[in-house]
Scaffold this motif. Sequence first.
Motif, PDB file in Angstrom:
ATOM      1  N   UNK A   1       0.830  -1.199   0.000  1.00 28.30           N
ATOM      2  CA  UNK A   1       0.000   0.000   0.000  1.00 28.30           C
ATOM      3  C   UNK A   1       0.871   1.258   0.000  1.00 28.30           C
ATOM      4  N   UNK A   2       0.543   2.205  -0.862  1.00 28.59           N
ATOM      5  CA  UNK A   2       1.262   3.476  -0.979  1.00 28.59           C
ATOM      6  C   UNK A   2       0.400   4.530  -0.306  1.00 28.59           C
ATOM      7  N   UNK A   3       0.885   5.100   0.817  1.00 29.01           N
ATOM      8  CA  UNK A   3       0.049   6.001   1.625  1.00 29.01           C
ATOM      9  C   UNK A   3       0.885   7.092   2.257  1.00 29.01           C
ATOM     10  N   UNK A   4       0.237   8.093   2.843  1.00 29.10           N
ATOM     11  CA  UNK A   4       0.976   9.163   3.528  1.00 29.10           C
ATOM     12  C   UNK A   4       1.678   8.640   4.784  1.00 29.10           C
TER      13      UNK A   4
ATOM     14  N   UNK B   1       6.513   2.420   3.312  1.00 28.39           N
ATOM     15  CA  UNK B   1       7.066   2.028   4.610  1.00 28.39           C
ATOM     16  C   UNK B   1       5.945   1.867   5.632  1.00 28.39           C
ATOM     17  N   UNK B   2       6.145   0.965   6.574  1.00 27.00           N
ATOM     18  CA  UNK B   2       5.121   0.653   7.564  1.00 27.00           C
ATOM     19  C   UNK B   2       5.671   0.880   8.968  1.00 27.00           C
ATOM     20  N   UNK B   3       4.813   1.340   9.869  1.00 24.63           N
ATOM     21  CA  UNK B   3       5.216   1.564  11.252  1.00 24.63           C
ATOM     22  C   UNK B   3       4.016   1.398  12.169  1.00 24.63           C
ATOM     23  N   UNK B   4       4.275   0.901  13.370  1.00 29.01           N
ATOM     24  CA  UNK B   4       3.219   0.767  14.375  1.00 29.01           C
ATOM     25  C   UNK B   4       2.978   2.101  15.089  1.00 29.01           C
ATOM     26  N   UNK B   5       4.003   2.961  15.145  1.00 25.09           N
ATOM     27  CA  UNK B   5       3.873   4.251  15.814  1.00 25.09           C
ATOM     28  C   UNK B   5       3.093   5.217  14.931  1.00 25.09           C
ATOM     29  N   UNK B   6       2.322   6.114  15.566  1.00 25.41           N
ATOM     30  CA  UNK B   6       1.566   7.114  14.830  1.00 25.41           C
ATOM     31  C   UNK B   6       1.811   8.490  15.432  1.00 25.41           C
ATOM     32  N   UNK B   7       1.489   9.514  14.658  1.00 23.14           N
ATOM     33  CA  UNK B   7       1.644  10.885  15.108  1.00 23.14           C
ATOM     34  C   UNK B   7       0.487  11.699  14.534  1.00 23.14           C
ATOM     35  N   UNK B   8       0.031  12.675  15.310  1.00 23.53           N
ATOM     36  CA  UNK B   8      -1.002  13.572  14.801  1.00 23.53           C
ATOM     37  C   UNK B   8      -0.304  14.730  14.105  1.00 23.53           C
ATOM     38  N   UNK B   9      -0.632  14.935  12.844  1.00 19.81           N
ATOM     39  CA  UNK B   9       0.012  15.953  12.026  1.00 19.81           C
ATOM     40  C   UNK B   9      -0.729  17.285  12.148  1.00 19.81           C
ATOM     41  N   UNK B  10      -0.170  18.336  11.553  1.00 13.70           N
ATOM     42  CA  UNK B  10      -0.734  19.677  11.645  1.00 13.70           C
ATOM     43  C   UNK B  10      -2.149  19.779  11.086  1.00 13.70           C
TER      44      UNK B  10
ATOM     45  N   UNK C   1       7.888   7.294  11.049  1.00 12.07           N
ATOM     46  CA  UNK C   1       9.118   6.510  10.994  1.00 12.07           C
ATOM     47  C   UNK C   1      10.262   7.416  11.398  1.00 12.07           C
ATOM     48  N   UNK C   2      11.008   7.014  12.440  1.00 12.35           N
ATOM     49  CA  UNK C   2      12.155   7.791  12.914  1.00 12.35           C
ATOM     50  C   UNK C   2      13.382   7.421  12.092  1.00 12.35           C
ATOM     51  N   UNK C   3      14.079   8.447  11.599  1.00  5.39           N
ATOM     52  CA  UNK C   3      15.293   8.243  10.821  1.00  5.39           C
ATOM     53  C   UNK C   3      16.461   8.906  11.542  1.00  5.39           C
ATOM     54  N   UNK C   4      17.661   8.399  11.315  1.00  5.81           N
ATOM     55  CA  UNK C   4      18.849   8.950  11.968  1.00  5.81           C
ATOM     56  C   UNK C   4      19.351  10.206  11.285  1.00  5.81           C
ATOM     57  N   UNK C   5      19.194  10.269   9.980  1.00  4.42           N
ATOM     58  CA  UNK C   5      19.732  11.398   9.216  1.00  4.42           C
ATOM     59  C   UNK C   5      18.756  11.761   8.108  1.00  4.42           C
TER      60      UNK C   5
END
Length: 87
Positions: free
Chosen positions: A8-11, A29-38, A46-50
């Motif tokens: 699935x291609x999604x925001x 990309x898939x992640x179990x964590x979610x965030x409320x956006x503006x 998805x947390x990235x290092x750089x």
Amino acid sequence: MQQDKHPEYRPVVFRDRAAGYAFLTRSTANSEQTIEWDDGETYPVIDVEISSESHPFYTGKARTVDTEGRVARFERRYGGAGSDGPA
């Protein structure tokens, strides 16, 4: 194109923890964590290092490498071009 073959291609929100920067884009990309956006919607995060906000090349903090000095040091240590071995 075959159906049900591609993910699935999604925001998705990518968050750079080092720079404190996040951006919304589309990804598979898939992640179990979610965030409320503006915009009030909830998206996977998805947390990235750089990212471009913290990478030295894009921030202007990149160091230049003295390749000429390295070559000269190598030639002093192991002999110049055309030599048969260490001097």
